[in-house]
Design a protein around this motif. Structure first.
Motif, mmCIF file in Angstrom:
data_model
loop_
_atom_site.group_PDB
_atom_site.id
_atom_site.type_symbol
_atom_site.label_atom_id
_atom_site.label_comp_id
_atom_site.label_asym_id
_atom_site.label_seq_id
_atom_site.Cartn_x
_atom_site.Cartn_y
_atom_site.Cartn_z
ATOM 1 N N THR A 142 0.735 -1.305 -0.048
ATOM 2 C CA THR A 142 0.011 0.076 -0.045
ATOM 3 C C THR A 142 0.918 1.287 -0.189
ATOM 4 O O THR A 142 0.478 2.264 -0.542
ATOM 5 C CB THR A 142 -0.889 -0.027 1.123
ATOM 6 O OG1 THR A 142 -1.739 -1.039 1.110
ATOM 7 C CG2 THR A 142 -1.781 1.320 1.275
ATOM 8 N N ALA A 143 2.065 1.175 0.791
ATOM 9 C CA ALA A 143 2.817 2.306 0.810
ATOM 10 C C ALA A 143 3.620 2.666 -0.615
ATOM 11 O O ALA A 143 3.698 3.582 -0.909
ATOM 12 C CB ALA A 143 3.841 2.175 1.886
ATOM 13 N N THR A 172 0.960 6.580 -7.041
ATOM 14 C CA THR A 172 0.168 7.203 -7.472
ATOM 15 C C THR A 172 0.208 8.790 -7.297
ATOM 16 O O THR A 172 -0.688 9.442 -7.479
ATOM 17 C CB THR A 172 -1.350 6.704 -6.873
ATOM 18 O OG1 THR A 172 -1.255 6.803 -5.672
ATOM 19 C CG2 THR A 172 -1.524 5.438 -7.402
ATOM 20 N N ALA A 173 1.225 9.236 -6.780
ATOM 21 C CA ALA A 173 1.371 10.666 -6.596
ATOM 22 C C ALA A 173 1.965 11.372 -7.992
ATOM 23 O O ALA A 173 2.365 12.563 -8.014
ATOM 24 C CB ALA A 173 2.414 10.755 -5.550
ATOM 25 N N PRO A 198 -7.931 7.026 -3.320
ATOM 26 C CA PRO A 198 -7.333 6.335 -2.430
ATOM 27 C C PRO A 198 -6.790 5.071 -2.909
ATOM 28 O O PRO A 198 -7.257 4.497 -4.095
ATOM 29 C CB PRO A 198 -8.893 5.654 -1.690
ATOM 30 C CG PRO A 198 -9.835 6.734 -1.964
ATOM 31 C CD PRO A 198 -9.544 7.439 -3.223
ATOM 32 N N VAL A 199 -5.894 4.321 -2.370
ATOM 33 C CA VAL A 199 -4.964 3.400 -2.955
ATOM 34 C C VAL A 199 -5.901 2.044 -2.994
ATOM 35 O O VAL A 199 -5.820 1.502 -4.063
ATOM 36 C CB VAL A 199 -3.979 2.908 -1.984
ATOM 37 C CG1 VAL A 199 -3.399 1.473 -2.333
ATOM 38 C CG2 VAL A 199 -2.742 3.869 -1.995
ATOM 39 N N ALA A 229 0.970 4.309 -2.821
ATOM 40 C CA ALA A 229 0.718 5.662 -2.675
ATOM 41 C C ALA A 229 1.725 6.530 -3.087
ATOM 42 O O ALA A 229 1.541 7.376 -3.344
ATOM 43 C CB ALA A 229 0.889 5.690 -0.838
ATOM 44 N N ASP A 230 3.048 6.146 -3.080
ATOM 45 C CA ASP A 230 4.119 6.890 -3.755
ATOM 46 C C ASP A 230 3.682 6.634 -5.269
ATOM 47 O O ASP A 230 4.069 7.900 -6.077
ATOM 48 C CB ASP A 230 5.418 6.381 -3.317
ATOM 49 C CG ASP A 230 5.800 6.661 -1.956
ATOM 50 O OD1 ASP A 230 5.117 7.566 -1.357
ATOM 51 O OD2 ASP A 230 6.882 6.096 -1.697
ATOM 52 N N ARG A 232 -5.907 12.863 -4.646
ATOM 53 C CA ARG A 232 -5.155 11.479 -5.307
ATOM 54 C C ARG A 232 -6.537 10.459 -4.633
ATOM 55 O O ARG A 232 -7.217 10.705 -3.567
ATOM 56 C CB ARG A 232 -4.083 11.074 -4.689
ATOM 57 C CG ARG A 232 -2.621 11.836 -5.360
ATOM 58 C CD ARG A 232 -2.860 11.382 -6.645
ATOM 59 N NE ARG A 232 -1.571 11.909 -7.495
ATOM 60 C CZ ARG A 232 -1.383 13.174 -7.980
ATOM 61 N NH1 ARG A 232 -2.725 14.051 -7.973
ATOM 62 N NH2 ARG A 232 -0.558 13.635 -8.616
ATOM 63 N N HIS A 244 6.137 13.197 -3.035
ATOM 64 C CA HIS A 244 5.299 14.211 -2.586
ATOM 65 C C HIS A 244 5.426 15.369 -2.324
ATOM 66 O O HIS A 244 4.381 16.419 -2.077
ATOM 67 C CB HIS A 244 4.814 13.474 -1.003
ATOM 68 C CG HIS A 244 4.044 12.156 -1.287
ATOM 69 N ND1 HIS A 244 2.957 11.813 -1.698
ATOM 70 C CD2 HIS A 244 5.052 10.861 -1.128
ATOM 71 C CE1 HIS A 244 2.742 10.460 -1.667
ATOM 72 N NE2 HIS A 244 4.014 9.878 -1.385
#
Length: 329
Positions: free
Chosen positions: A12-13, A19-20, A321-322, A16-17, A319, A120
């Motif tokens: 997930t982390a 999709t930035a 959500p993951v 998250a990076d 953004r 980010h």
């Protein structure tokens, strides 16, 4: 060396990076699927988020997905993993853009890791920039960043910058007479701030920057014909610093390479204290795109025009959500 298996929080982390990353109109046209058994992650194009009027061949979509792939590579290396990437691994599934094996361990000195803090911090800045020159050492570093991803970055001469600006304005005129393109843009660009909408995509009002006095900058006016309450007007730099990112060929795989190069250049620029915005209008019209390239350059196809300089950082854009973009099987 094999790395430990990825758990849900770790993958997930990474996503998250990933999709930035930037994408055309912040449409975020990507989906990911992680296979626990093999430790591989697959990146897919999300055609529900394509822009058929602005980006009919999905070149821009693949640039955005390539940028997300590069962020994933950076995040993986920073987490101690060596991402082994295969682009377009399955001819029978053109929407499968990349497969990434995350089972290997990254060497401790992998240079990609230093870019992770910029992921980010990187935002499009549509504000006026200072007129200050960009030092040659920084320009050279950005050119190296593009070459490391198999692409070229060139800073055009003054005459060519003016020619590109003229093409931007010509493309803006074409867009003004194309209601289908304007309507598509309006779907993704908000005239209200992010605090007044629940949207997790698109561009909110505060990220638009001020309206432009004159026509010296290639910053795109995304709200033509619409009013944004409280939006200011400002003069922009008279001689913007532009860079052209390009490839030797113009295939889907080249668009993925270009997306990765774009993000590598942008993250490096962010670490260097520069801000940037992108200009794609003349590249969206076939009658103008060929003229953007420098005839004296070895670059065959321009994939993006980048405006660089010193100025305020851009506002973050929302953004998804993951959980909306990641499937774990």
């Amino acid at each position: 060396m094999t790395a430990p298996a990825l758990d849900t929080s770790a993958i997930t982390a990474l996503i998250a990076d990933a999709t930035a990353a930037p994408s055309l109109h912040n449409a975020q046209p990507w989906k990911f699927r992680f296979h626990r058994g093999s430790g591989t992650l697959r990146l897919y194009a999300d055609l529900e988020r394509e822009l058929p009027k602005t980006d009919p061949d999905n070149r821009g979509l693949r640039l955005g997905c390539g940028a997300a792939l590069f962020n994933l590579r950076v995040a993986a290396v920073a987490a101690g993993r060596d991402p082994a990437v295969r682009l377009l691994p399955d001819d029978s599934d053109p929407m499968l853009l990349a497969e990434v094996d995350l089972t290997g361990s990254a060497p401790p000195d992998d240079p990609l890791a230093v870019l992770q803090p910029a992921i980010h911090r990187r935002h499009t800045s549509r504000a006026p920039f200072l007129e200050d020159d960009i030092p040659d050492v920084l320009r050279d570093g950005l050119c190296v960043a593009a070459r490391l991803e198999g692409c070229r970055l060139v800073f055009p001469e003054t005459w060519h910058v003016q020619a590109v600006l003229d093409l931007v304005h010509d493309a803006e005129c074409c867009e003004a007479w194309a209601p289908d393109v304007r309507n598509e843009t309006a779907h993704w660009v908000r005239t209200e701030p992010a605090s007044e909408t629940s949207a997790s995509d698109g561009i909110p009002a505060e990220a638009l920057g001020p309206g432009q006095w004159g026509a010296s900058s290639p910053v795109r006016d995304l709200t033509v014909g619409r009013t944004v309450a409280g939006r200011d007007w400002a003069p922009f730099e008279k001689c913007p610093h532009l860079a052209l990112l390009g490839t030797a060929h113009d295939r889907p795989v080249d668009w993925l390479w270009a997306g990765q190069a774009l993000e590598r250049v942008w993250l490096q620029a962010t670490l260097d204290g520069l801000v940037a915005s992108l200009t794609s209008q003349p590249l969206e019209w076939p009658e103008f795109r060929w003229a953007v390239r420098d005839p004296a350059s070895a670059m065959a196809y321009v994939q993006m025009v980048i405006r660089l300089g010193y100025g305020p950082e851009g506002h973050p854009t929302p953004r998804r959500p993951v959980t909306e973009v990641l499937d774990i099987v």
